[in-house]
Design a protein around this motif. Structure first.
Motif, mmCIF file in Angstrom:
data_model
loop_
_atom_site.group_PDB
_atom_site.id
_atom_site.type_symbol
_atom_site.label_atom_id
_atom_site.label_comp_id
_atom_site.label_asym_id
_atom_site.label_seq_id
_atom_site.Cartn_x
_atom_site.Cartn_y
_atom_site.Cartn_z
ATOM 1 N N LYS A 161 69.195 33.004 -40.072
ATOM 2 C CA LYS A 161 68.786 34.038 -39.036
ATOM 3 C C LYS A 161 69.461 35.279 -39.190
ATOM 4 N N ILE A 162 69.957 35.743 -40.363
ATOM 5 C CA ILE A 162 70.713 36.938 -40.779
ATOM 6 C C ILE A 162 69.486 38.068 -40.608
ATOM 7 N N ILE A 163 69.659 39.094 -39.737
ATOM 8 C CA ILE A 163 68.809 40.415 -40.137
ATOM 9 C C ILE A 163 69.120 40.952 -41.359
ATOM 10 N N HIS A 164 68.019 41.067 -42.262
ATOM 11 C CA HIS A 164 68.221 41.411 -43.514
ATOM 12 C C HIS A 164 67.165 42.760 -44.017
ATOM 13 N N PHE A 165 67.934 43.803 -44.386
ATOM 14 C CA PHE A 165 67.129 45.034 -44.567
ATOM 15 C C PHE A 165 67.280 45.198 -46.196
ATOM 16 N N ALA A 166 65.747 45.419 -46.766
ATOM 17 C CA ALA A 166 66.105 45.608 -48.230
ATOM 18 C C ALA A 166 65.078 46.936 -48.496
ATOM 19 N N GLY A 167 65.381 47.763 -49.145
ATOM 20 C CA GLY A 167 64.515 49.137 -49.697
ATOM 21 C C GLY A 167 63.632 48.700 -50.706
ATOM 22 N N ASN A 168 62.976 47.466 -50.697
ATOM 23 C CA ASN A 168 62.016 47.210 -51.740
ATOM 24 C C ASN A 168 60.791 47.286 -51.280
ATOM 25 N N SER A 169 59.858 48.261 -51.792
ATOM 26 C CA SER A 169 58.324 48.151 -51.372
ATOM 27 C C SER A 169 57.799 46.762 -51.977
ATOM 28 N N THR A 170 58.373 45.980 -53.049
ATOM 29 C CA THR A 170 57.737 44.918 -53.488
ATOM 30 C C THR A 170 57.737 43.898 -52.496
ATOM 31 N N LEU A 171 58.623 44.064 -51.462
ATOM 32 C CA LEU A 171 58.772 42.608 -50.337
ATOM 33 C C LEU A 171 57.296 42.543 -49.742
ATOM 34 N N ALA A 172 56.180 43.601 -50.016
ATOM 35 C CA ALA A 172 55.144 43.492 -49.401
ATOM 36 C C ALA A 172 54.370 42.118 -49.947
ATOM 37 N N LYS A 173 55.010 41.520 -51.110
ATOM 38 C CA LYS A 173 54.296 40.325 -51.747
ATOM 39 C C LYS A 173 54.610 39.111 -50.674
ATOM 40 N N ILE A 174 55.696 39.313 -50.121
ATOM 41 C CA ILE A 174 56.038 38.195 -49.262
ATOM 42 C C ILE A 174 55.872 38.251 -47.768
ATOM 43 N N LEU A 175 55.909 39.603 -47.253
ATOM 44 C CA LEU A 175 55.890 39.845 -45.933
ATOM 45 C C LEU A 175 54.360 39.650 -45.316
ATOM 46 N N ASN A 176 54.174 39.047 -44.681
ATOM 47 C CA ASN A 176 52.512 38.958 -44.236
ATOM 48 C C ASN A 176 52.796 38.397 -42.759
ATOM 49 N N ALA A 177 51.569 38.333 -41.944
ATOM 50 C CA ALA A 177 51.584 38.011 -40.755
ATOM 51 C C ALA A 177 52.458 36.589 -40.361
ATOM 52 N N ASP A 178 52.016 35.720 -41.339
ATOM 53 C CA ASP A 178 52.390 34.181 -41.225
ATOM 54 C C ASP A 178 53.868 34.169 -41.462
ATOM 55 N N SER A 179 54.429 34.895 -42.459
ATOM 56 C CA SER A 179 55.744 34.814 -42.998
ATOM 57 C C SER A 179 56.925 35.297 -41.924
ATOM 58 N N VAL A 180 56.495 36.451 -41.196
ATOM 59 C CA VAL A 180 57.338 37.111 -40.158
ATOM 60 C C VAL A 180 57.064 36.751 -38.835
#
Lengths: 339, 404
Positions: B124-143
């Motif tokens: 539960k650590i807030i994690h910021f990453a400046g990678n547009s490639t994160l779109a591959k894993i960030l979706n309604a289900d995962s967030v």
């Protein structure tokens, strides 16, 4: 005759004992409450050491240097990730499956590569390693392309969640112990003697009826089994794998580790793996400085310590205590002479 | 045997000595940075601690921030990942479990970030990453709450947005310099995870702008001789060659392209006009450049000058990708605002606050995260005329991804 055999066995076991003692001490490290950074690096080092034990069978015993060994680790890692994703196969079943996949890949690579010898073989294995990285990078959704694959799913043992860092560390130490014992068993078996005969004089070995080609491929396959297991442990530890982890640089590092540690001794892979993993950490070296240090170490080892760092240390200790240096490969060669 | 035991005991003692106790201090909130401060990714890597460090200094110099009636100051704990995944993982484990940071920034390497998220998210650590490639894993289900990546935030716009603004900006700035509307584009791209991902979007963005793109030419990372790729590109007679994405490789490739006369104009992704000026580069054809997200050498963004003056004054070197620091700097301020709004460091309340806030940053006066934890803002594109004059413009992203 019986006494001779007993003496041989005692001699063999004596060579295994120091490794077991060191590994037992390493297993006690969590009692000192080490940092999680240390545990994490130690796990990575241990995973490498397992692959190095396979490489030591290939290089140390058979005299064949592979520069594509990380590719075999990669085959194991990807096999574990794909088995988990497509078939829901977990860690423990993935272990034999991935070991088999890496062994089969090693055989496929080995058959054409071992038709050539020496430097050509090194180049061939390097090329195969690169080829695998290219295939994985361009493998589309199946291999996750250059992004790689996630591996989900817990690692459990008798109901205990092994993803806890200390437990994973202990599990890796256990796997390193198994790898060391397996490597020791190979070295002290008739199969090991056959491999050493090939290493020392291929033509002579062939004239004695040894099928040199088959045994060389066999050694490559055996090293693939170690690499496959190492790959599964790596994939489950990181939770994400990508082709860059298994390309040429990691392969060169594996070869470097086994050469610095000493490929012919049972302690060598352990020493090489730990040294290369922790030297930059302890001396606070950046990657460029690390490469310079490794390069200097490698030159020094090749010129001054042909049996690797551990071989040199043991020889120096023996010289100090008994007054006469002893050739380090003697622990298994002496037994061979008696036989 | 005695010697072996002694050696083993020494080894165990040495290993044990490496253990560090966790350090905690009242009124100090620790945030972690994992970045490649050495190794092959150092060019972008050193911008992370520099950007985060500047934000930390600004917040602390302003007297800190209040949460729950108590004033806190920030402490940045940075770790060099040496462009090595094992080190990145070890550093993340250390920051999360030993240092006990409240948030982590980094890494700039896509696959490292994915492996790091396996540690930060369950903790539960807030994690910021400046990678547009994160779109591959960030979706309604995962967030969603309880999802795999509920605490992970993408501090770079979605790639269709970044590629869309970039393509639009490049074409609109080059057209007057070329004296005709460019129609044919060829892309030359580094063949790694980021290159593959980015180029797939940029290709669609160029097509959406009406470009004919006959080929995407991939080169292996660390290529120094680009002549085979440029020869191939030249044979296609392009109006523009677009170099994606590694700024360092691009600067190696451009002189070779100019010598070969491979195209009528060029676009260099991730090369700041500041570097163009410092290296005294010149070309006999128009050259467009883009920054991620705002340029430091020349900018149309009114806040950029003050930011980069402070950034370089703090000791950060002038780099091809110095602007990458803005993918992290603004989000330290954003995070602190979220903590203040939530009046708590509770990670779930912080996520809720991050998703509802409109933050005034350097990059944009209205930084917001969408429901899948991705930010939206404009991208700056500049163009150097053959005479040397540089003009820049902030390009707003398209509202929707182009249809493939």
């Amino acid at each position: 005759m019986k006494e001779d055999r007993r003496a041989d066995l005692f001699e063999s076991l004596r060579s295994l004992l120091p490794v077991l003692v060191i590994l037992a001490l390493i297993a006690l490290v969590p009692l000192f409450s080490p940092s999680n950074r240390f545990l994490s690096l130690a796990i990575s080092a241990g995973i490498n050491v397992i692959a190095l034990y396979g490489l030591s069978v290939l290089f140390g015993q058979t005299g064949i240097l592979s520069m594509g060994h990380a590719a075999l680790v990669g085959v194991g890692a990807y096999a574990a990730a794909i088995l988990a994703r497509d078939f829901g196969i977990g860690f423990w079943l993935a272990l034999p499956a991935a070991a088999l996949a890496s062994a089969v890949f090693a055989m496929i690579v080995g058959i054409p590569s071992l038709r050539v010898g020496g430097h050509h073989f090194v180049i061939m294995t390097f090329a195969f390693g690169q080829l695998l990285a290219i295939v994985l990078t361009n493998g589309g959704d199946y291999t996750g392309a250059a992004t790689g694959l996630d591996i989900a799913g817990p690692v459990t043992l008798f109901g205990a969640d092994m993803t806890d860092l200390t437990r994973y560390y202990l599990m890796v130490v256990a796997f390193v112990t198994v790898a060391a014992v397996a490597s020791w068993a190979i070295i002290h078996s008739s199969y090991g003697r056959t491999l050493r005969a090939i290493r020392e004089n291929e033509k002579l070995a062939a004239s004695l009826g040894i099928n040199v080609g088959r045994h060389k491929i066999g050694a490559f396959v055996v090293s693939g089994i170690f690499a496959g297991i190492s790959g599964v442990l790596l994939a489950y530890f990181l939770g994400h794998i990508s082709p860059s982890q298994f390309s040429s640089f990691p392969s060169i590092y594996l070869a470097l580790m086994v050469m610095i540690g000493g490929a012919r001794l049972i302690e060598g892979p352990l020493a090489g793996g730990i040294l290369v993993a922790f030297l930059p950490e302890v001396l606070n070296l950046d990657p460029v400085q690390s490469r310079i240090v490794y390069g200097v170490c490698l030159i020094a080892v090749i010129m001054l310590l042909p049996d690797g760092l551990i071989g040199g240390i043991v020889r120096a200790l023996r010289a100090a205590f008994s007054g006469k240096p002893k050739q380090e490969t003697e622990d298994c060669d002496a037994a061979e002479v008696r036989q | 045997m005695k010697t072996v035991l002694k050696m083993g005991a020494s080894l165990a003692l040495c290993l044990g000595a490496l253990a560090h106790p966790a350090f905690a201090e009242d009124n100090i909130v620790k945030i972690g940075v994992v970045a490649a401060e050495s190794g092959s990714f150092v060019s972008a890597g050193h911008t992370l601690p520099a950007g985060v460090g500047l934000a930390v200094k600004q917040i602390n110099d302003a007297g800190g921030f209040k949460v729950g009636g108590k004033t806190y100051k920030l402490e940045m704990v940075k770790r060099d990942d040496r462009t090595d995944i094992s080190t990145a993982i070890a550093a993340t484990q250390e920051l999360v479990r030993d240092v006990k940071v409240q948030a982590i920034f980094g890494s700039e390497t896509h696959d490292f970030t994915l492996a790091m998220a396996k540690i930060t998210q369950p903790a539960k650590i807030i994690h910021f990453a400046g990678n547009s490639t994160l779109a591959k894993i960030l979706n309604a289900d995962s967030v969603k709450p309880g999802g795999e990546d509920h605490y992970l935030f993408q501090s770079e716009p979605q790639e269709f947005q970044r590629s869309g603004s970039t393509a639009r900006g490049v074409l609109s700035l080059l057209e007057p310099l070329l004296g005709f509307k460019p129609k044919k584009s060829v892309m030359i791209v580094g063949n790694d995870a980021t290159g593959q991902f980015l180029s797939s979007y940029y290709y669609k963005a160029l097509k959406a702008e009406g470009q004919d793109v006959p080929d995407i030419i991939f080169y292996p990372p660390d290529t120094t001789d680009f002549s085979p790729f440029l020869t191939r590109a030249k044979s296609l007679n392009p109006d523009i060659i677009h170099f994606w994405y590694n700024g360092d490789s691009t600067l190696t490739a451009l002189p070779q392209a100019l010598e070969l006369g491979a195209a009528k104009s060029y676009f260099l992704f991730g090369v700041d006009p500041g570097i163009w000026k410092e290296k005294q580069l010149s070309a006999d054809v128009p050259v467009a450049m883009s920054c991620v997200p705002v340029c430091w050498g020349e900018s149309s963004n009114p806040k950029a000058k003050a930011y980069f003056d402070a950034y370089f004054a703090a000791g950060a070197p002038h780099g091809v990708t110095s602007s990458v620091s803005l993918l992290y700097h603004d989000y330290v301020h954003f995070l602190v605002e979220a903590w203040q709004k939530a009046d708590s460091f509770d990670p779930d309340k912080t996520v809720d606050a991050l998703l509802t806030l409109h933050h005034k940053g350097v990059v944009s006066d209205d930084l917001t995260f969408n429901p899948t934890h991705q930010v939206t803002h404009a991208t700056e594109v500049c163009a150097a005329a053959p005479g040397g004059a540089i003009s820049c413009a902030m390009q707003q992203p398209p509202a929707e991804a182009p249809k493939s």
